[in-house]
Design an enzyme around this catalytic site. Structure first.
Site, PDB file in Angstrom:
ATOM      1  N   ILE B  54       0.820  -1.097   0.311  1.00 26.55           N
ATOM      2  CA  ILE B  54      -0.021  -0.436   0.071  1.00 26.55           C
ATOM      3  C   ILE B  54       0.350   1.426  -0.357  1.00 26.55           C
ATOM      4  O   ILE B  54       0.607   2.393  -0.206  1.00 26.55           O
ATOM      5  CB  ILE B  54      -0.663   0.296   1.054  1.00 26.55           C
ATOM      6  CG1 ILE B  54      -2.339   0.785   1.352  1.00 26.55           C
ATOM      7  CG2 ILE B  54      -0.535  -0.131   2.771  1.00 26.55           C
ATOM      8  CD1 ILE B  54      -2.022   0.722   1.718  1.00 26.55           C
ATOM      9  N   LYS B  55       2.026   1.207   0.327  1.00 27.57           N
ATOM     10  CA  LYS B  55       2.939   1.951   0.401  1.00 27.57           C
ATOM     11  C   LYS B  55       3.389   2.954  -1.056  1.00 27.57           C
ATOM     12  O   LYS B  55       3.767   4.001  -0.619  1.00 27.57           O
ATOM     13  CB  LYS B  55       4.191   2.215   1.510  1.00 27.57           C
ATOM     14  CG  LYS B  55       4.058   1.499   2.364  1.00 27.57           C
ATOM     15  CD  LYS B  55       3.237   2.543   3.748  1.00 27.57           C
ATOM     16  CE  LYS B  55       2.983   1.597   4.640  1.00 27.57           C
ATOM     17  NZ  LYS B  55       2.527   2.824   6.222  1.00 27.57           N
ATOM     18  N   ASP B  56       2.997   2.197  -2.303  1.00 25.08           N
ATOM     19  CA  ASP B  56       3.449   2.279  -3.044  1.00 25.08           C
ATOM     20  C   ASP B  56       2.633   4.329  -3.371  1.00 25.08           C
ATOM     21  O   ASP B  56       2.738   4.824  -3.866  1.00 25.08           O
ATOM     22  CB  ASP B  56       3.003   1.956  -4.242  1.00 25.08           C
ATOM     23  CG  ASP B  56       3.916   1.224  -4.831  1.00 25.08           C
ATOM     24  OD1 ASP B  56       5.231   1.461  -3.744  1.00 25.08           O
ATOM     25  OD2 ASP B  56       3.674   0.723  -5.145  1.00 25.08           O
TER      26      ASP B  56
END
Lengths: 92, 328
Positions: B54-56
């Site tokens: 999700i950190k993208d």
């Protein structure tokens, strides 16, 4: 009425090294007063001016008490209370 | 779906229903074509992002906003405290955009994370295991003071972290599932919960926003002074409905259940999030309420394979294998 209270490492100097202790109280506030009677000084590390200290998190059955009734949260038999320091967590 | 560049493929992840886990919620009986009763669990598969987490979303958004306002210029060095995923996302974007990347990461994180960071060309500065991410944040702030020309995007305090989720994750969920009643995600920087939470609160009256916070073993908390705790600057408690602390055993059990029941191979923090989602699901079923519960699959299980938790004979063995590790 026995409530299990999990104690973080930093506060075990007050509990003779015990990771968990039992306490009594109809509310969290009453529980902390009860704990302080047997482990003098512990309450002041958790509570300041009648409120939970900023970096102290307290969970009733894993739910953050700040989203319940804070220090006035009602407790029942067989509840468990966990005290933890605030940390940065999650998948960061 | 076609994109002109890899970076444009960030977001637009699938939302999948979980009929078996939903049907297993006590009291959640009946059939509505979804294979479950009035309480339905939905997984937002954020492992489908380019670097697998999700950190993208926040990483790319923070970089692009910093470029737009001139904080980040060609040849810059990016510095970030991270337990892995944000560093990996930033490193990939930095490589494609030509920045140098320096990560401060707790030494008690999995070898896979270190290898992935190196693979994308990031330099890794280890921070002591004691204190976990808190210590990584402190070390990064010291480095930032020593190197004023380095750019620390600082995911814990950068509004563009939450902004990424307000602009993309939240709208995607509502578009796919207008009947959403609950959103459950992990609490780290708090960016996902603040961004999606604010968006859904504006659009869905009465929506419940639930945080799942990892609870580690004693080694990670160590002898932290209670006066020196850490609350991310982004955190606004008023966005949340409630917040659960989830221990390693429940997180591991959730991770294994998700794999066994639904075939979803997720990281350990997702198991913690599922545990909280099942908790609110049981509560709704007991109250006889309809619920569409969306939870975040933050990353896939690849980075945690070496822990052995997926194939351990019992949950107890798996928890033992995870002792002392930062799993979220």
């Amino acid at each position: 009425m026995a409530i299990e209270v999990r104690i973080p490492t930093i506060l075990r100097t007050y509990t003779d090294g015990a990771k968990a202790v039992e306490g009594n109280g109809a509310t969290l506030d009453a529980l902390f007063a009860d704990l302080d009677a047997r482990h003098p000084g512990i309450r002041a590390r958790l509570v300041d001016a009648g409120e939970l200290r900023r970096f102290v998190n307290v969970y009733l059955n894993d739910e953050d008490v700040r989203f319940l009734d804070g220090i006035n949260t009602a407790l029942g038999d067989n509840d468990n209370v966990t005290i933890l320091p605030a940390v940065a967590g999650g998948s960061v | 779906m076609k994109y002109d560049t890899p970076l444009e493929a960030v977001g637009n992840t699938p939302l999948v229903g979980l009929p078996r886990l939903s049907a297993a919620i006590p009291g959640n009986l009946g059939s509505d074509g979804h294979g479950a009763g009035a309480v339905r669990l939905w997984a937002k598969l954020e492992d489908r992002n380019p670097t697998g987490s999700i950190k993208d979303r926040p990483a790319l958004h923070m970089i692009e906003r910093a470029e737009a306002d001139g904080r980040l210029t060609p040849g810059c060095t990016i510095l970030e405290p991270t337990s892995g995923n944000t560093g990996i996302s930033l490193a990939m974007a930095a490589k494609l955009k030509g920045y140098r990347m320096v990560c401060v990461m707790p030494e008690n994180t999995s070898e896979e994370r270190r290898e992935l960071l190196r693979m994308w060309g990031a330099e890794v500065i280890p921070s002591p295991a004691a204190g976990g991410s808190n210590t990584a944040v402190r070390v990064a702030k010291e480095l930032a003071a020593e190197h004023p020309d380095w750019v620390m995007l600082y995911q814990y305090g950068n509004p563009d972290n939450a902004g990424a989720h307000y602009a993309t994750t939240g709208p995607e969920i509502l578009a796919d599932l207008p009947t959403v009643t609950h959103f459950v995600a992990g609490l780290g920087t708090t960016g996902t919960l603040m961004g999606v939470g604010r968006y859904l609160r504006e659009k869905v009256p009465g929506v419940t926003i639930v945080a799942a916070e990892p609870r580690y073993d004693d080694l990670v908390y160590g002898l932290r002074n209670l006066d020196e705790g850490f609350v991310p600057e982004l955190y606004d408690a008023s966005v949340l409905s409630t917040r659960f602390s989830v221990g390693s055993a429940d997180a591991v059990r959730g991770t294994r259940d998700l794999l066994q029941q639904e075939g979803i191979f997720a990281g350990v923090s997702t198991g913690a999030i599922l545990h909280a989602a099942l908790g609110v699901g049981r509560k709704a079923a007991k109250a006889g309420e309809r619920a569409d519960i969306v939870f975040v699959v933050a990353d896939g299980g690849w980075k945690y394979l070496s822990t052995g938790i997926y194939t351990a004979a019992t949950t107890e063995d798996a928890v033992e294998a995870l002792q002392g590790q930062l799993w979220a």
